[in-house]
Write a protein that holds these residues in place. Structure first.
Motif, PDB file in Angstrom:
ATOM      1  N   ALA A 246      35.301  29.492  14.021  1.00  0.00           N
ATOM      2  CA  ALA A 246      36.555  28.935  14.531  1.00  0.00           C
ATOM      3  C   ALA A 246      37.687  29.901  14.245  1.00  0.00           C
ATOM      4  O   ALA A 246      37.603  30.700  13.319  1.00  0.00           O
ATOM      5  N   PRO A 247      38.756  29.846  15.063  1.00  0.00           N
ATOM      6  CA  PRO A 247      39.894  30.755  14.818  1.00  0.00           C
ATOM      7  C   PRO A 247      40.576  30.422  13.497  1.00  0.00           C
ATOM      8  O   PRO A 247      40.814  29.250  13.179  1.00  0.00           O
ATOM      9  N   ASN A 248      40.846  31.477  12.735  1.00  0.00           N
ATOM     10  CA  ASN A 248      41.428  31.366  11.413  1.00  0.00           C
ATOM     11  C   ASN A 248      42.716  30.541  11.375  1.00  0.00           C
ATOM     12  O   ASN A 248      42.858  29.622  10.587  1.00  0.00           O
ATOM     13  N   GLY A 249      43.598  30.885  12.277  1.00  0.00           N
ATOM     14  CA  GLY A 249      44.920  30.257  12.279  1.00  0.00           C
ATOM     15  C   GLY A 249      44.843  28.750  12.431  1.00  0.00           C
ATOM     16  O   GLY A 249      45.436  27.999  11.646  1.00  0.00           O
ATOM     17  N   GLU A 250      44.051  28.308  13.393  1.00  0.00           N
ATOM     18  CA  GLU A 250      43.963  26.864  13.645  1.00  0.00           C
ATOM     19  C   GLU A 250      43.369  26.126  12.468  1.00  0.00           C
ATOM     20  O   GLU A 250      43.830  25.044  12.091  1.00  0.00           O
ATOM     21  N   VAL A 251      42.323  26.699  11.873  1.00  0.00           N
ATOM     22  CA  VAL A 251      41.685  26.049  10.732  1.00  0.00           C
ATOM     23  C   VAL A 251      42.667  25.936   9.572  1.00  0.00           C
ATOM     24  O   VAL A 251      42.827  24.879   8.970  1.00  0.00           O
ATOM     25  N   HIS A 252      43.370  27.045   9.295  1.00  0.00           N
ATOM     26  CA  HIS A 252      44.334  26.997   8.192  1.00  0.00           C
ATOM     27  C   HIS A 252      45.431  25.977   8.464  1.00  0.00           C
ATOM     28  O   HIS A 252      45.822  25.222   7.575  1.00  0.00           O
ATOM     29  N   ALA A 253      45.905  25.953   9.688  1.00  0.00           N
ATOM     30  CA  ALA A 253      46.967  24.998  10.044  1.00  0.00           C
ATOM     31  C   ALA A 253      46.492  23.558   9.809  1.00  0.00           C
ATOM     32  O   ALA A 253      47.208  22.736   9.229  1.00  0.00           O
ATOM     33  N   ALA A 254      45.230  23.302  10.212  1.00  0.00           N
ATOM     34  CA  ALA A 254      44.701  21.950  10.053  1.00  0.00           C
ATOM     35  C   ALA A 254      44.558  21.580   8.588  1.00  0.00           C
ATOM     36  O   ALA A 254      44.860  20.455   8.174  1.00  0.00           O
ATOM     37  N   ALA A 292      40.995  19.311  14.664  1.00  0.00           N
ATOM     38  CA  ALA A 292      41.331  20.675  15.090  1.00  0.00           C
ATOM     39  C   ALA A 292      40.264  21.256  16.019  1.00  0.00           C
ATOM     40  O   ALA A 292      40.341  22.422  16.409  1.00  0.00           O
ATOM     41  N   GLY A 293      39.244  20.454  16.320  1.00  0.00           N
ATOM     42  CA  GLY A 293      38.203  20.927  17.236  1.00  0.00           C
ATOM     43  C   GLY A 293      37.210  21.860  16.584  1.00  0.00           C
ATOM     44  O   GLY A 293      36.634  22.726  17.235  1.00  0.00           O
ATOM     45  N   ALA A 294      37.014  21.692  15.254  1.00  0.00           N
ATOM     46  CA  ALA A 294      36.026  22.525  14.547  1.00  0.00           C
ATOM     47  C   ALA A 294      35.064  21.613  13.800  1.00  0.00           C
ATOM     48  O   ALA A 294      35.222  21.380  12.596  1.00  0.00           O
TER      49      ALA A 294
END
Ligand SMILES: Nc1ncnc2c1ncn2[C@@H]1O[C@H](COP(=O)(O)OP(=O)(O)OP(=O)(O)O)[C@@H](O)[C@H]1O
Ligand SMILES: [Mg+2]
Lengths: 328, 258
Positions: A246-254, A292-294
């Protein structure tokens, strides 16, 4: 006034080593070992452990930096260092054409032992390392465990003050390894020997060493007692396997919104984090990732281990670093 | 000094023991020179009849040649032990003990010298059994052996010098063999160089194998010319010192590279 080295059995300062061909094996490595203790250097393939041992045992010269062993400077007084130390290298150095007894005898003779003293010492060591029955057989017929025990016996023949063991248990089966641990621990405890050992195994360092240092890319990234290092990592370790990278940014944001979660790292589809209490952190974590879709494939919770220490200080997973090293 | 001698003995004993434990190797070491003596002895038996050859009995002529040739062949293998010891970590183990550095090389040289002496004595015995008579007697035999040992020291040191540099068996043996055969046949070992073409005679004059063969042959003959022998032994000694120095240097280079 400089610190005296009398209270240090080993004192390595700012060691660097550049091999011909430009490999920077050591990049300013320093550590000290108190007499009568076991110190472990832990690190992946190619970290510089053997290079450090080679320098401290006078086999190799550092490009810069200084070191004393048993109070003697390795560069200025290698002969004194050699008499004070025993060394069991990664390749054991047993002469396989000779018998165990002949190997031990020659080793003793090189340190000046002769006659009855030598015979008695050789017999004692054969006995203590369980090699009496095989003493007069060619070392070629020895099992891996026997060869390793012979190598250690050879390192002890002249009663050294400091013993170097470069990966003393690699390639041994778990039972033999446990025996070896017991023997190494006994040497320090009962004979007051200072031992520097190198290992890939977190377990081994945890079990044996009073202090340990993690070496990565030719430097020490962290040093302390096993408990100190584990204690610095408060809380439980979480390892979450995502269904897909998964993209780093989205995971961290979530995950920023999940309370009590720290030290979040994402490596492809593997997510690691730390929580004071995993049980309360997991449910909100799962829903955050889902949102977050992960989607999560699996979650593992572990008490802090030295593996985590490695991850934290070397900034990458132990095994990953190991394969990088091996691929160099 | 005392330590170097002591340690040389320990190292030599180690190599000699390993040798004794390899019956196949001992067998070859003994059989090979014997085969050469018979082979060349039969092949070139009538060569002495060539006008101007200058010797009456070919076996008498051949014996010092084959003694020197055997020394050359077996000494070339010396470097193999160094490669094995480096690969097994034995070398590094010695280097972290107070072992005298010189004794590591000396032990190999002593081992080779012992092989040289045994091979030479066997060949002299067989030659005598085949009807050869050496006017030079015991002294002649000793001089021949000394010449063989000196040449052997040079050649084992050459092999020992290559080993830490090249680090693989194939390359060391390749170079050693590349040198061995031409060096033997461009000398008077099996043939009288005066009967060979001029260019061979020129090369032979500067070939250390030839110095050793001529010194031994002269000493085994009647009325040896001692200054002829002395000059050749001296040249061989200088060469041996040069080659051992070279092997010490490449060994130091290895120590710096570990
Ligand atoms: N003699 C040498 N010549 C050139 N490079 C070397 C030499 N010895 C080691 N190196 C290089 O130096 C680096 C450190 O090697 P070292 O053997 O000290 O690692 P290590 O931590 O002992 O690894 P391992 O766990 O695999 O034994 C590696 O990149 C290695 O390839
Ligand atoms: Mg190593």
């Amino acid at each position: 006034m400089t610190t005296t080295s009398a209270s240090r059995a080993i004192d390595a300062r700012d060691l660097t080593k550049t091999y011909k061909g430009g490999v920077h094996a050591l990049n300013g490595l320093s550590f000290a070992v108190a007499p009568g203790t076991i110190f472990a250097l832990l690190g992946p393939n190619g970290a510089g452990k053997s290079t450090t041992v080679k320098i401290l045992t006078t086999l190799s010269q550092p490009t810069s930096g200084t070191a004393t062993v048993a109070g003697h400077d390795v560069g200025k007084h290698p002969d004194q260092v050699r008499r004070a130390i025993g060394s069991v290298a990664q390749r054991s150095g047993v002469d396989r054409q000779a018998t165990g007894r002949e190997n031990l005898t020659l080793q003793g003779e090189l340190y000046g032992l002769r006659g009855r003293d030598l015979t008695v010492r050789v017999n004692d060591l054969l006995d203590r390392f369980g090699l009496t029955a095989a003493a007069d057989r060619s070392a070629r017929t020895y099992s891996g465990g026997m060869e390793r025990r012979l190598a250690i016996a050879m390192g002890l023949v002249h009663r050294p003050q400091v013993l170097f063991l470069d990966e003393p248990t690699s390639g041994l089966d778990p039972e033999i390894r446990a025996d070896m641990w017991a023997e190494i621990a006994r040497l320090a405890r009962e004979e007051g020997l200072t031992i520097l050992l190198t290992t890939h195994s977190m377990d081994e360092a945890d079990q044996l060493a009073q202090r340990l240092a993690i070496v990565d890319q030719g430097r020490i990234v962290v040093e302390g007692t096993p408990d100190q290092l584990k204690g610095e990592l408060r809380g439980d370790a979480l390892q979450i396997q995502l269904g897909a990278p998964a993209p780093n940014g989205e995971v961290h944001a979530a995950l920023d919104r999940v309370p009590g979660l720290r030290e979040i790292t994402l490596d492809g589809a593997t997510l690691r984090a730390r929580a004071d209490n995993a049980a309360t952190a997991v449910p909100p974590l799962l829903s955050a990732l889902d949102a977050a879709g992960a989607p999560v494939a699996s979650v593992t919770i572990a008490r802090p281990s030295l593996d985590d220490v490695y991850l934290r200080y070397a900034g990458r997973a132990y095994r990953a670093a190991g394969t990088e090293g091996a691929a160099q | 000094m005392a330590t170097t001698l002591d340690h040389t003995w320990f190292m030599s004993r180690r190599h000699l023991r390993a040798l004794v434990r390899q019956p196949a190797y001992i067998g070859i070491t003994i059989v090979q020179p014997v085969v050469w003596l018979f082979l060349f002895g039969s092949l070139f038996k009538r060569i002495v009849e060539i006008p101007g050859f200058g010797a009456g009995n070919y076996i008498e002529f051949l014996t010092p040649g084959v003694i020197v040739m055997s020394a050359l062949f077996s000494n070339g293998w010396s470097g193999m032990t160094i490669i094995e010891d480096i690969d097994a970590g034995v070398m590094d183990r010695f280097l972290v003990t107070p072992a005298s550095r010189g004794s590591i090389m000396n032990g190999l040289l002593v081992q080779q010298a012992v092989i040289d002496v045994i091979q030479a004595l066997i060949m002299v015995g067989i030659a005598i059994a085949m009807g050869a008579r050496f006017a030079g007697g015991i002294v002649g035999v000793i001089v021949t052996i000394v010449a063989g040992i000196l040449l052997g020291l040079s050649f084992s040191s050459f092999s020992n010098a290559l080993a830490p540099l090249l680090r693989t068996r194939e390359s060391v043996i390749g170079i050693v063999q590349f040198v061995t055969l031409p060096a033997t046949f461009l000398s008077g070992a099996v043939m009288q160089p005066s009967l060979a073409p001029g260019w061979i005679q020129t090369i032979a004059r500067y070939n250390p194998v030839n110095w050793a063969v001529l010194a031994g042959r002269e000493a085994l003959g009647s009325n040896p010319d001692w200054s002829f022998i002395g000059i050749r032994l001296l040249a061989l000694l200088i060469l041996a010192v040069a080659c051992t120095t070279l092997s010490t240097l490449t060994f130091r280079a290895y120590q710096r590279a570990v």
